[in-house]
Write an enzyme that holds these catalytic residues in place. Structure first.
Site, PDB file in Angstrom:
ATOM      1  N   GLU A 303       1.110 -28.217  33.344  1.00 38.15           N
ATOM      2  CA  GLU A 303       0.310 -26.999  33.085  1.00 38.15           C
ATOM      3  C   GLU A 303      -0.093 -26.322  34.351  1.00 38.15           C
ATOM      4  OE1 GLU A 303      -3.783 -25.564  31.148  1.00 38.15           O
ATOM      5  OE2 GLU A 303      -2.923 -27.445  30.436  1.00 38.15           O
ATOM      6  N   CYS A 337      -8.094 -21.867  32.701  1.00 38.55           N
ATOM      7  CA  CYS A 337      -6.525 -21.560  32.981  1.00 38.55           C
ATOM      8  C   CYS A 337      -6.211 -20.524  31.968  1.00 38.55           C
ATOM      9  CB  CYS A 337      -5.557 -22.748  33.049  1.00 38.55           C
ATOM     10  SG  CYS A 337      -5.807 -23.964  31.640  1.00 38.55           S
TER      11      CYS A 337
END
Length: 536
Positions: A303, A337
């Site tokens: 990720e 994020c």
């Protein structure tokens, strides 16, 4: 490598440190503890106590390397409170040998854990979740000190971690009891073919928090986790949770260190037979792929960067759209994020939105209240450089930071009282500016306009990243029409930061590779075999 220490050992190391920290379950207690001159050898330049974190290996805390060891194994990183800029602890940089020692413990534990009944594994995970919940305030206090966020925000994140961990523990423990597999008789024969699943092995987990622990352990894998060297404190507390929960030795281990030494040794080790799950920068993700290129058997779940768009169409209810967009942009001072830092607003409501959005942010996102300090001095400097770039490119600034009624858009180069950056809203940003391309990962949001639906989609997709997107509209047909065209692994319509555990989680393009959740997690943590057997 250091020896392991259990209760009753030297007051400087191991579980004695964690017991001291464990008793500091209020901000006042923690700050007083840090300020106390506990041990001269564990104090910083101001005479304050330094918490010396230790690896957690096979159910015990490990002492640091002896002074006779080489310099690589005796290095450490300062743990700094971003709200003050002062050091409160030390994070060891574990050497390659120490990493191998931890991985051997996980490898030794894999055989027994992988064959432990699912119901037993589930009970262990539920005990871990319960202990985190029982000590919610403790985790929130140290999360606030270690990461700079407000105590209120830390409580929200701890509650979410507890909820997610409990949900995942329940979800995956039930999933593995009721999962479906393929079985059929080969046409024209008496051969039965069926699918069999088995745990893949030891995993390297370099993601923050508890998000992967439940599926990893539920499916029978063991793990070595490496937290960020910048935010290691709550991982240190989790080690004590694993110990108190009675998790079998070696099932869950934690190794501290930096990326270049510790992280690289962890992901490259052949003892990591299951895979690597990493959250962080794109450059590091690329390096992990290079480091593991010859280890085809490893599953990689990466990720990476997120420069997420928020699309605001002219049919929205303005107040609700403003609140959702502000939350997506500035919660946790933009250090999530999944934050939507690129806001695109339809021209018909652009001026009204900018006015309402600016007023809402200035009223609700103030430093020290809903906004904390950014995580480190290095990150502070990075964010500041983007604000300088915005100024040089002629962007229009809106900020919550003022001095004598005068807006302060660029924070000082050398902060003296912590790493505070007030939320900044930028308009009139040039279309090809790096401000619209790079992940700033801080309290900075851009607001740009669009006219048509096609233009909105083009602007949203005009970025190398594709992690998440937010779509704000009341048009049901548009929700699907636009939502399905956005190049993002996760799309939220009129909401943000919600997740159903059975659905896939992960990004597109440069935001990473791999999916987790439900059957996707089963594919990560288990091998699928096909067995062929005669019926007679």
């Amino acid at each position: 490598m250091g020896s392991t220490l259990k209760g009753g050992d030297s007051p400087e190391f191991g579980s004695s440190i964690i017991q001291d920290v464990w008793s500091c379950d209020t901000l006042e207690k923690a700050e007083a503890f840090i300020a106390s001159p506990r041990h001269a050898s564990s104090s910083n330049e101001s005479g304050q106590y330094k918490i010396r974190m230790q690896n957690y290996v096979a159910g015990s805390f490990a002492a640091p390397p002896s002074p006779s060891m080489n310099s690589e194994t005796s290095q450490s990183i300062d743990a700094v409170n971003p709200k003050t800029g002062r050091t409160f602890g030390q994070v060891p940089i574990s050497s390659a040998d120490e990493v191998e020692h931890v991985l051997r413990a996980a490898t030794d534990a894999f055989g027994a854990w992988s064959t432990t009944p699912a119901a037993v594994r589930s009970k262990h995970l539920q005990r871990v979740a319960q202990l985190i919940q029982d000590h919610r305030e403790l985790f929130a206090v140290w999360e606030s000190i270690d990461q700079g966020k407000t105590l209120e925000r830390a409580r929200v994140e701890v509650d979410r971690a507890v909820s997610n961990f409990k949900s995942e523990s329940c979800y995956f423990s039930t999933f593995i009891l009721h999962q479906q597999t393929t079985a059929r008789v080969v046409d024209g024969s008496n051969i039965l073919t069926y699918e069999h699943r088995s745990p893949t092995g030891v995993f390297a987990l370099t993601r923050p928090g508890t998000c992967l622990l439940a599926p990893c352990l539920a499916f029978g894998c063991t793990a070595v986790a490496k937290p960020s060297e910048v935010t290691s404190m709550t991982a240190f507390l989790l080690c004590e949770v694993f110990r108190r929960a009675g998790l079998p030795a070696g099932v869950m281990n934690v190794v501290f260190g930096d990326g270049a030494t510790t992280g690289s040794a962890l992901v490259r080790s052949p003892l990591v037979r299951g895979g690597v799950s990493f959250t962080g920068g794109t450059a590091t993700g690329i390096q992990i792929r290079r480091d593991t290129a010859d280890q085809i058997y490893k599953h990689l779940s990466l990720e990476l960067g997120g420069k997420n768009p928020t699309l605001v169409f002219g049919d929205v209810e303005l107040d609700k759209a403003v609140q959702t967009a502000a939350m997506a942009a500035f919660e946790n001072q933009g250090e999530i994020c999944l934050c939507g830092s690129r806001i695109y607003v339809q021209s018909s409501i652009y001026d009204d939105f900018v006015a309402a959005f600016t007023a809402y942010v200035q009223a609700n996102y103030k430093c020290g209240e809903r906004v904390g300090a950014v995580v480190s001095h290095q990150h502070y400097t990075k964010i500041r450089s983007y604000l300088q770039l915005a100024q040089s490119e002629g962007a229009t600034f809106f900020s919550t930071s003022t001095s004598s009624g005068t807006p302060e858009f660029i924070p000082p180069a050398d902060p003296t009282d912590g790493y505070w950056i007030a939320p900044v809203i930028l308009t009139d940003v040039p279309p090809r500016s790096r401000l619209l391309q790079d992940e700033i990962f801080g309290p900075v949001a851009t607001v740009s306009r669009f006219s048509t639906e096609d233009e909105a989609v083009a602007l949203a997709n005009d970025n190398p990243n594709g992690l998440a997107a937010v779509l704000l509209t009341r048009d049901g047909a548009r929700m699907r029409r636009v939502g399905e065209r956005l190049e993002a692994g996760l799309v939220w319509v009129n909401c943000w930061l919600v997740r159903e555990l059975g659905t896939p989680f992960g990004g597109m393009k440069s935001s990473g590779t791999g999916r987790e959740g439900g059957e996707y997690s089963r594919d990560v943590f288990t091998h699928a075999r096909t067995l062929h057997m005669p019926l007679q």
